[in-house]
Design an enzyme around this catalytic site. Structure first.
Site, PDB file in Angstrom:
ATOM      1  CB  THR A 186      -3.756   7.452  -7.364  1.00  0.00           C
ATOM      2  OG1 THR A 186      -3.044   8.296  -6.126  1.00  0.00           O
ATOM      3  CG2 THR A 186      -3.628   8.471  -8.302  1.00  0.00           C
TER       4      THR A 186
ATOM      5  CE  LYS B 108       5.869  10.104  -7.753  1.00  0.00           C
ATOM      6  NZ  LYS B 108       4.937   9.048  -7.986  1.00  0.00           N
TER       7      LYS B 108
ATOM      8  CB  ALA C 180      -8.041  -0.422 -11.072  1.00  0.00           C
TER       9      ALA C 180
HETATM   10  N1  LIG Z   1      -0.382  13.774  -4.128  1.00  0.00           N
HETATM   11  C1  LIG Z   1      -0.525  13.029  -2.745  1.00  0.00           C
HETATM   12  O1  LIG Z   1      -0.917  13.649  -1.722  1.00  0.00           O
HETATM   13  C2  LIG Z   1      -0.096  11.641  -2.866  1.00  0.00           C
HETATM   14  C3  LIG Z   1      -0.569  10.771  -1.712  1.00  0.00           C
HETATM   15  C4  LIG Z   1      -0.230   9.465  -1.779  1.00  0.00           C
HETATM   16  C5  LIG Z   1       0.183   8.990  -2.800  1.00  0.00           C
HETATM   17  N2  LIG Z   1       0.478   9.704  -3.928  1.00  0.00           N
HETATM   18  C6  LIG Z   1       1.155   9.478  -5.269  1.00  0.00           C
HETATM   19  O2  LIG Z   1       0.184   8.538  -5.809  1.00  0.00           O
HETATM   20  C7  LIG Z   1       0.857   7.427  -6.493  1.00  0.00           C
HETATM   21  C8  LIG Z   1       0.068   6.219  -6.234  1.00  0.00           C
HETATM   22  O3  LIG Z   1      -0.304   6.039  -4.712  1.00  0.00           O
HETATM   23  P1  LIG Z   1      -1.265   5.735  -4.240  1.00  0.00           P
HETATM   24  O4  LIG Z   1      -1.043   5.788  -2.595  1.00  0.00           O
HETATM   25  O5  LIG Z   1      -2.565   6.064  -4.631  1.00  0.00           O
HETATM   26  O6  LIG Z   1      -1.169   3.980  -4.243  1.00  0.00           O
HETATM   27  P2  LIG Z   1      -1.925   2.720  -3.400  1.00  0.00           P
HETATM   28  O7  LIG Z   1      -3.245   3.353  -3.043  1.00  0.00           O
HETATM   29  O8  LIG Z   1      -0.973   2.114  -2.572  1.00  0.00           O
HETATM   30  O9  LIG Z   1      -2.076   1.913  -4.608  1.00  0.00           O
HETATM   31  C9  LIG Z   1      -0.994   1.167  -5.281  1.00  0.00           C
HETATM   32  C10 LIG Z   1      -1.906   0.304  -6.598  1.00  0.00           C
HETATM   33  O10 LIG Z   1      -0.853  -0.113  -7.222  1.00  0.00           O
HETATM   34  C11 LIG Z   1      -0.990  -1.635  -7.288  1.00  0.00           C
HETATM   35  N3  LIG Z   1       0.325  -2.378  -7.538  1.00  0.00           N
HETATM   36  C12 LIG Z   1       1.295  -2.057  -6.629  1.00  0.00           C
HETATM   37  N4  LIG Z   1       2.257  -2.852  -6.998  1.00  0.00           N
HETATM   38  C13 LIG Z   1       1.816  -3.519  -8.181  1.00  0.00           C
HETATM   39  C14 LIG Z   1       2.491  -4.494  -9.254  1.00  0.00           C
HETATM   40  N5  LIG Z   1       3.914  -4.821  -9.253  1.00  0.00           N
HETATM   41  N6  LIG Z   1       1.852  -4.788 -10.180  1.00  0.00           N
HETATM   42  C15 LIG Z   1       0.567  -4.438 -10.552  1.00  0.00           C
HETATM   43  N7  LIG Z   1       0.103  -3.405  -9.596  1.00  0.00           N
HETATM   44  C16 LIG Z   1       0.635  -3.147  -8.511  1.00  0.00           C
HETATM   45  C17 LIG Z   1      -1.569  -2.146  -6.146  1.00  0.00           C
HETATM   46  O11 LIG Z   1      -2.364  -3.166  -6.516  1.00  0.00           O
HETATM   47  P3  LIG Z   1      -2.518  -4.540  -5.312  1.00  0.00           P
HETATM   48  O12 LIG Z   1      -4.030  -4.348  -5.135  1.00  0.00           O
HETATM   49  O13 LIG Z   1      -2.043  -5.442  -6.171  1.00  0.00           O
HETATM   50  O14 LIG Z   1      -1.754  -3.959  -4.132  1.00  0.00           O
HETATM   51  C18 LIG Z   1      -2.545  -0.648  -6.049  1.00  0.00           C
HETATM   52  O15 LIG Z   1      -3.659  -0.795  -7.007  1.00  0.00           O
HETATM   53  C19 LIG Z   1       2.469   7.244  -5.584  1.00  0.00           C
HETATM   54  O16 LIG Z   1       3.274   7.304  -6.850  1.00  0.00           O
HETATM   55  C20 LIG Z   1       2.343   8.454  -4.721  1.00  0.00           C
HETATM   56  O17 LIG Z   1       3.599   8.946  -5.168  1.00  0.00           O
HETATM   57  C21 LIG Z   1       0.380  11.096  -3.884  1.00  0.00           C
END
Ligand SMILES: NC(=O)c1ccc[n+]([C@@H]2O[C@H](COP(=O)([O-])OP(=O)(O)OC[C@H]3O[C@@H](n4cnc5c(N)ncnc54)[C@H](OP(=O)(O)O)[C@@H]3O)[C@@H](O)[C@H]2O)c1
Length: 348
Positions: A33, A144, A29
């Site tokens: 994403t 994934k 959260a």
């Molecule tokens: N389509 C696109 O262009 C695009 C671009 C970027 C990413 N993505 C995809 O979107 C997905 C999400 O990426 P994002 O970049 O949105 O993520 P993000 O902003 O890095 O956020 C990750 C979230 O996961 C939490 N988290 C990480 N490890 C955890 C754990 N062990 N236990 C509980 N919470 C945990 C983090 O919490 P904390 O506050 O604790 O760190 C944070 O809230 C990825 O799988 C990626 O493949 C897609």
């Protein structure tokens, strides 16, 4: 849809999810994403009760405190720790959504097991990426896939949602520097492999709205769904930016040797990763080159290929929802209204 079929679907929906609101537990959260998903679910309080799953190490982060300030119940748990605690948290959850960062995909494995044990009615694993096949094209996609296979082996109800590439990462910078404020890596003027390959792209802010529609819909249970705002080539994106800004972008062409180059880069980094799996830089290097290869050389990230792979198309499922088109996003970008992704993040 005829009314008998509609009644069948609704009855199936009630059997599966129940009549009332869905209790949704969201992991991620505080992320990009996950933040988009959280916003959309909170906007529909008649349909969703939203709670957050947070790792203990982050409990004092201002972003986590902000969740509590917004009245969101948070559960602290180490998703890689003992499973019993996780099962307790997941008991009674209708929908579990994971938006964990790209580097941590395999941390979801125990969560899947716990979700099955707790009887979660739908797990939305962390997909949210471009359309690509599993099996050696993209390391991220393959990681994934390990999670998806674990889900299917356990017969856990699921929905995989992919969204193409974010608009927020797809626009070029301008000579005036006018859009630098929202760009992560600048300058960004590369055109890959001639720039004509079409690609699914989406406004990051629309991901949550799509997710809210998809998890309410019984038709998407145990399916893959692709959701997107536009389908554009790099050349088309550059042209829109030039037309709206009145500026001429000096393109940097990444040559036609890209297939070989991107594969070599990916292989070199993959070798580094084999020796040192925690090398984040090498992993990012593999991810980036894999994206180039899949999006601009193979041309995987298209609605046509998604259909071939068996995805449902969210645009066809929800014709009344109008996601933002890239052109409208570009206008906001030029007006200074777009947030840079990961803007408060310090990357090690
Ligand atoms: N389509 C696109 O262009 C695009 C671009 C970027 C990413 N993505 C995809 O979107 C997905 C999400 O990426 P994002 O970049 O949105 O993520 P993000 O902003 O890095 O956020 C990750 C979230 O996961 C939490 N988290 C990480 N490890 C955890 C754990 N062990 N236990 C509980 N919470 C945990 C983090 O919490 P904390 O506050 O604790 O760190 C944070 O809230 C990825 O799988 C990626 O493949 C897609």
């Amino acid at each position: 849809m005829d009314s008998r079929r509609h009644r069948e679907i609704i009855s199936y929906f009630h059997d599966t999810i129940g009549d009332g609101k869905q209790r949704v537990l969201l992991l991620g959260a505080t992320g990009e994403t996950g933040g988009s998903i959280l916003r959309a679910l909170l906007e529909d309080p008649d349909s969703f009760d939203v709670e957050a799953l947070v790792r203990p190490a982050s409990k004092d982060k201002p972003q986590v405190k902000a969740l509590a300030d917004r009245g969101i119940k948070t559960h602290l748990a180490d998703i890689e720790g003992p499973i019993d605690g996780l099962v307790d948290i997941l008991a009674g959850v209708d929908v579990l959504i994971s938006a964990i960062d790209a580097m941590s995909q395999l941390a979801q494995i125990k969560l899947v097991t716990a979700a099955k044990e707790a009887g979660v009615k739908r797990f939305v694993p962390c997909a949210f990426t471009t359309v690509a096949p599993a099996g050696g094209v993209m390391m991220l996609r393959d990681t994934k896939e390990e999670v998806y296979q674990h889900i299917r082996k356990l017969y856990l109800p699921y929905t995989v949602i992919d969204v193409g590439y974010w608009y927020q990462l797809s626009f070029p910078t301008l000579p005036s520097g006018r859009v630098d404020y929202a760009c992560m890596l600048k300058p960004k003027v590369e055109i890959h492999n001639g720039g004509s390959m079409p690609n699914i792209v989406t406004d990051e802010r629309d991901i949550g709205s799509f997710v809210a529609l998809i998890i309410k819909d019984p038709r998407t249970l145990n399916k893959y769904v692709v959701a997107y705002g536009d389908v554009l080539s790099e050349n088309e994106i550059f042209e829109i930016m030039e037309e709206l800004s009145g500026e001429k972008i000096e393109r940097k062409f990444v040559s036609l040797s890209l297939p070989t180059r991107s594969r070599l880069h990916a292989q070199k980094n993959a070798a580094v990763l084999k020796a040192d799996p925690n090398n984040r830089l090498a992993r990012i290097g593999v991810f980036r080159e894999d994206y180039h290869y899949s999006k601009y050389v193979r041309g995987d990230n298209t609605p046509k290929y998604a259909t071939y792979l068996g995805y449902f198309d969210a645009r066809a499922l929800y014709p009344d929802f109008k996601p933002k088109e890239f052109r409208a996003f570009a206008r906001e970008l030029l007006d200074g209204k777009i947030e840079q992704p990961y803007k408060d993040r310090v990357f090690a």
